[in-house]
Write a protein that holds these residues in place. Structure first.
Motif, PDB file in Angstrom:
ATOM      1  N   GLY A 258       0.825  -1.214   0.000  1.00 48.81           N
ATOM      2  CA  GLY A 258       0.000   0.000   0.000  1.00 48.81           C
ATOM      3  C   GLY A 258       0.851   1.253   0.000  1.00 48.81           C
ATOM      4  N   PRO A 259       0.221   2.405  -0.161  1.00 46.14           N
ATOM      5  CA  PRO A 259       0.962   3.673  -0.188  1.00 46.14           C
ATOM      6  C   PRO A 259       1.800   3.885   1.075  1.00 46.14           C
ATOM      7  CG  PRO A 259      -1.318   4.007  -0.857  1.00 46.14           C
ATOM      8  CD  PRO A 259      -1.214   2.588  -0.404  1.00 46.14           C
ATOM      9  N   GLU A 260       1.245   3.477   2.231  1.00 50.41           N
ATOM     10  CA  GLU A 260       2.004   3.647   3.491  1.00 50.41           C
ATOM     11  C   GLU A 260       3.392   3.043   3.346  1.00 50.41           C
ATOM     12  OE1 GLU A 260      -0.316   5.542   6.157  1.00 50.41           O
ATOM     13  OE2 GLU A 260       0.691   3.944   7.282  1.00 50.41           O
ATOM     14  N   GLU A 261       3.389   1.749   2.905  1.00 50.90           N
ATOM     15  CA  GLU A 261       4.680   1.036   2.851  1.00 50.90           C
ATOM     16  C   GLU A 261       5.591   1.653   1.804  1.00 50.90           C
ATOM     17  OE1 GLU A 261       1.738  -0.476   2.699  1.00 50.90           O
ATOM     18  OE2 GLU A 261       1.663  -2.163   4.109  1.00 50.90           O
ATOM     19  N   LEU A 262       5.051   1.848   0.600  1.00 48.50           N
ATOM     20  CA  LEU A 262       5.936   2.244  -0.499  1.00 48.50           C
ATOM     21  C   LEU A 262       6.418   3.685  -0.373  1.00 48.50           C
ATOM     22  CD1 LEU A 262       4.419   0.424  -3.623  1.00 48.50           C
ATOM     23  CD2 LEU A 262       6.002  -0.408  -1.869  1.00 48.50           C
ATOM     24  N   LEU A 263       5.561   4.567   0.133  1.00 50.08           N
ATOM     25  CA  LEU A 263       5.995   5.969   0.264  1.00 50.08           C
ATOM     26  C   LEU A 263       6.968   6.137   1.422  1.00 50.08           C
ATOM     27  CD1 LEU A 263       2.638   7.643  -0.679  1.00 50.08           C
ATOM     28  CD2 LEU A 263       4.819   8.215  -1.708  1.00 50.08           C
ATOM     29  N   LYS A 264       6.910   5.200   2.382  1.00 51.27           N
ATOM     30  CA  LYS A 264       7.888   5.271   3.499  1.00 51.27           C
ATOM     31  C   LYS A 264       9.291   4.996   2.922  1.00 51.27           C
ATOM     32  CE  LYS A 264       6.719   2.427   6.506  1.00 51.27           C
ATOM     33  NZ  LYS A 264       6.146   1.492   7.435  1.00 51.27           N
ATOM     34  N   GLU A 265       9.354   4.035   2.012  1.00 54.57           N
ATOM     35  CA  GLU A 265      10.668   3.661   1.457  1.00 54.57           C
ATOM     36  C   GLU A 265      11.103   4.621   0.360  1.00 54.57           C
ATOM     37  OE1 GLU A 265      10.312  -1.144   2.347  1.00 54.57           O
ATOM     38  OE2 GLU A 265      10.959  -0.404   0.391  1.00 54.57           O
ATOM     39  N   ASN A 266      10.127   5.270  -0.293  1.00 54.58           N
ATOM     40  CA  ASN A 266      10.467   6.215  -1.359  1.00 54.58           C
ATOM     41  C   ASN A 266       9.485   7.381  -1.312  1.00 54.58           C
ATOM     42  OD1 ASN A 266      10.971   7.685  -3.623  1.00 54.58           O
ATOM     43  ND2 ASN A 266      10.510   6.065  -5.101  1.00 54.58           N
ATOM     44  N   PRO A 267       9.794   8.400  -0.505  1.00 50.44           N
ATOM     45  CA  PRO A 267       8.873   9.536  -0.324  1.00 50.44           C
ATOM     46  C   PRO A 267       8.625  10.310  -1.608  1.00 50.44           C
ATOM     47  CG  PRO A 267      10.702   9.590   1.266  1.00 50.44           C
ATOM     48  CD  PRO A 267      11.047   8.550   0.242  1.00 50.44           C
ATOM     49  N   ARG A 268       9.401  10.041  -2.639  1.00 50.78           N
ATOM     50  CA  ARG A 268       9.215  10.773  -3.898  1.00 50.78           C
ATOM     51  C   ARG A 268       8.335  10.021  -4.891  1.00 50.78           C
ATOM     52  NH1 ARG A 268      12.652  14.423  -5.537  1.00 50.78           N
ATOM     53  NH2 ARG A 268      13.091  13.416  -7.540  1.00 50.78           N
ATOM     54  N   LEU A 269       7.864   8.849  -4.454  1.00 55.69           N
ATOM     55  CA  LEU A 269       7.078   7.994  -5.339  1.00 55.69           C
ATOM     56  C   LEU A 269       5.688   8.599  -5.582  1.00 55.69           C
ATOM     57  CD1 LEU A 269       7.078   5.176  -6.781  1.00 55.69           C
ATOM     58  CD2 LEU A 269       5.949   4.283  -4.727  1.00 55.69           C
ATOM     59  N   ILE A 270       5.246   8.539  -6.839  1.00 52.58           N
ATOM     60  CA  ILE A 270       3.881   8.961  -7.190  1.00 52.58           C
ATOM     61  C   ILE A 270       3.073   7.689  -7.349  1.00 52.58           C
ATOM     62  CG2 ILE A 270       2.497  10.027  -9.026  1.00 52.58           C
ATOM     63  CD1 ILE A 270       5.124  11.898  -9.288  1.00 52.58           C
ATOM     64  N   TYR A 271       2.085   7.529  -6.480  1.00 49.16           N
ATOM     65  CA  TYR A 271       1.356   6.264  -6.336  1.00 49.16           C
ATOM     66  C   TYR A 271      -0.041   6.466  -6.941  1.00 49.16           C
ATOM     67  CZ  TYR A 271       0.110   1.918  -3.795  1.00 49.16           C
ATOM     68  OH  TYR A 271      -0.277   0.633  -3.442  1.00 49.16           O
TER      69      TYR A 271
END
Ligand SMILES: C[C@H](CCC[C@@H](C)[C@H]1CC[C@H]2[C@@H]3[C@H](O)C[C@@H]4C[C@H](O)CC[C@]4(C)[C@H]3C[C@H](O)[C@]12C)C(=O)SCCNC(=O)CCNC(=O)[C@H](O)C(C)(C)COP(=O)(O)OP(=O)(O)OC[C@H]1O[C@@H](n2cnc3c(N)ncnc32)[C@H](O)[C@@H]1OP(=O)(O)O
Length: 438
Positions: free
Chosen positions: A147-160
């Motif tokens: 989910g966005p929580e997990e992926l944005l934690k590892e890459n705050p620049r990610l556009i989900y």
């Protein structure tokens, strides 16, 4: 030695010889590499790294992870690829054929996301990417730990980007559906159809593509632009109900001027008006008529060889059925080609209804090269709109087969060959070689 100034999202390069500054968009991975190099003052060599993309493409350097879906997300991924993004489609393993008929310019990685190792692989791809496009119903990604929580934690620049039918909230959020359902929920389907007929959905154009894939691609570009200022990614909640309705804003905004006061199919632009409709020609083909304004309508009547004085007034709603019959009889008297010779070059707003294959050879479309033939020799539209400096460019190579690029992509993203072998033997990934064409 070049002097280079590294500023956030872009590299400003200047050389001793000239002071013209070139800014090169870079993605998250490059951002980190460059920042590290700048700290260690190895600035020159990194330029080669960031110049690896084709800078003439608007989305050069943007890395997209597209999770394989049915139609809207594949269209969104194709748009981004057409304008220069590097799109990696993550397919399921053990699937014979890709569902994606809009796969041009993409690479395919076959990855089993039902395995923790598969989830770890996807996370590593996302850490080094700019965008993830997901096509599933609400909650599926969270269930996989993606989910966005997990992926944005590892890459705050990610556009989900989350492209769904009903959005990430609301009673229907977890319900299955298709274009026609979303179009119905948008309110627009109630307006589509001829008089005294039931509503009909115009292909799966409006919700899947206009309000879905295209609107989501717009959201991705907005988020990429915003990130150049904030340095942060964000979540795009792209609902096809809302996208379709938004595309149809004119229908809501023009009610107050009485454009839709009559029943379905009896208004100016919904096949009610005889001067805004299609007509069969003597050879069984059709022409489209859009002569709304009086000055164009006059040219239509003239081209049809009719005496305006003998006709009811253009905007006499009660006489529209009679006027339609007159036009029907007239258009039935010549072939489509003959009518084109009458109306081409006029402002009567009459055009031939071209087939999906005829479009490529019509002189106007040919002059603009609006269509091309792909690797399979099939007619296909070129990217739109045409940008003067960085036009889109469709990949003409054949579509990828599932898992064709698993190994090269994983190694590009830092997996060692032995790690790829291990994932392969564990069934987490598939590496499928393209079959030689005989
Ligand atoms: C009108 C359009 C529909 C157009 C369809 C056409 C594109 C296709 C129609 C006929 C197809 C052709 C035909 O079948 C013949 C050929 C067959 C061949 O195999 C392929 C080529 C064909 C020519 C084929 C080509 C085309 O596919 C056709 C022409 C639309 O309206 S599309 C819009 C649909 N709606 C949305 O996208 C909204 C959001 N999505 C959803 O609501 C749901 O995804 C949806 C669409 C309702 C499907 O629900 P479903 O339960 O199936 O899935 P989800 O709940 O989303 O969960 C996904 C599950 O999959 C797991 N998963 C995902 N990736 C992986 C992975 N890499 N590894 C492992 N597992 C994975 C995920 O974990 C979920 O699992 P769970 O269910 O256990 O949670």
């Amino acid at each position: 030695m070049r002097s280079d100034e590294f500023r956030g999202e872009e590299l400003i390069c200047s050389t001793f010889s000239n002071t013209s500054k070139t800014s090169i968009p870079i993605n998250h991975h490059e951002y980190d590499v460059i920042r590290k190099c700048f700290n260690e003052k190895y600035c020159y060599h990194i330029l080669l790294f960031s110049l690896s993309e084709d800078p003439t493409m608007a989305l050069a350097g943007v890395r997209v992870i597209e999770l394989a879906g049915l139609a809207p997300v594949p269209f969104c991924g194709m748009i981004l690829a057409d304008f220069g993004a590097k799109v990696i489609r993550v397919d399921r393993t053990k699937v014979a054929m890709a569902m994606d008929t809009q796969a041009r310019g993409k690479r395919s990685v076959a990855l089993n996301l039902k395995s923790p190792e598969g989830v770890a692989v996807l996370k590593k791809l996302c850490v080094q990417s700019d965008v993830i496009l997901e096509p599933f119903r609400k909650g599926v990604m969270e269930k996989m730990g993606l989910g966005p929580e997990e992926l944005l934690k590892e890459n705050p620049r990610l556009i989900y980007a989350r492209l769904t039918g009903y959005g990430q909230s609301g009673a229907y959020a977890k319900a299955a559906g298709h274009d026609i359902n979303y179009l119905a929920m948008s309110g627009l389907l109630s307006m589509l159809g001829r008089s005294n007929e039931k509503p009909y959905a115009p292909l799966n154009l409006v919700a899947d593509f206009a309000g879905g894939g295209l609107t989501c691609a717009f959201g991705v570009v907005l988020a990429l632009l915003e990130r150049t200022k904030s340095g942060r990614g964000q979540v795009i909640d792209s609902s096809m109900v809302e996208g379709a309705a938004y595309v149809g804003s004119f229908m809501w905004k023009s009610r107050k001027i009485g454009l839709w006061n009559n029943s379905r199919g009896e208004n100016l632009l919904d096949s009610g008006a005889p001067f805004y409709d299609t007509y069969r020609t003597s050879d069984g083909r059709y022409v489209a008529v859009g002569a709304i304004e009086p000055q164009f309508y006059t040219q239509l009547v003239h081209g049809l060889g009719l005496d305006a004085a003998s006709l009811p007034s253009q905007m006499s709603f009660d006489d529209w059925p009679k006027l339609r019959q007159v036009f029907t009889n007239q258009f039935a008297s010549k072939t489509q080609e003959e009518w084109a010779r009458v109306f081409d070059g006029t402002d009567a707003c009459v055009t031939p209804v071209l087939s999906m294959d005829e479009v490529i050879s019509h002189p106007h479309n040919q002059e603009r090269a609006s269509f091309h033939r792909d690797a399979q020799g099939e007619v296909t539209p070129n990217p739109a709109p045409v940008l003067s400096q960085t036009p889109g460019s469709p990949c003409l190579a054949r579509d990828p087969i599932i898992g064709e690029h698993t190994r090269p992509v994983l190694e590009e993203f830092g997996f060692k060959p032995a790690e790829v072998d291990q994932l392969l033997s564990a069934g987490v990934i598939e590496c499928n070689a393209a079959k030689a064409r005989l």
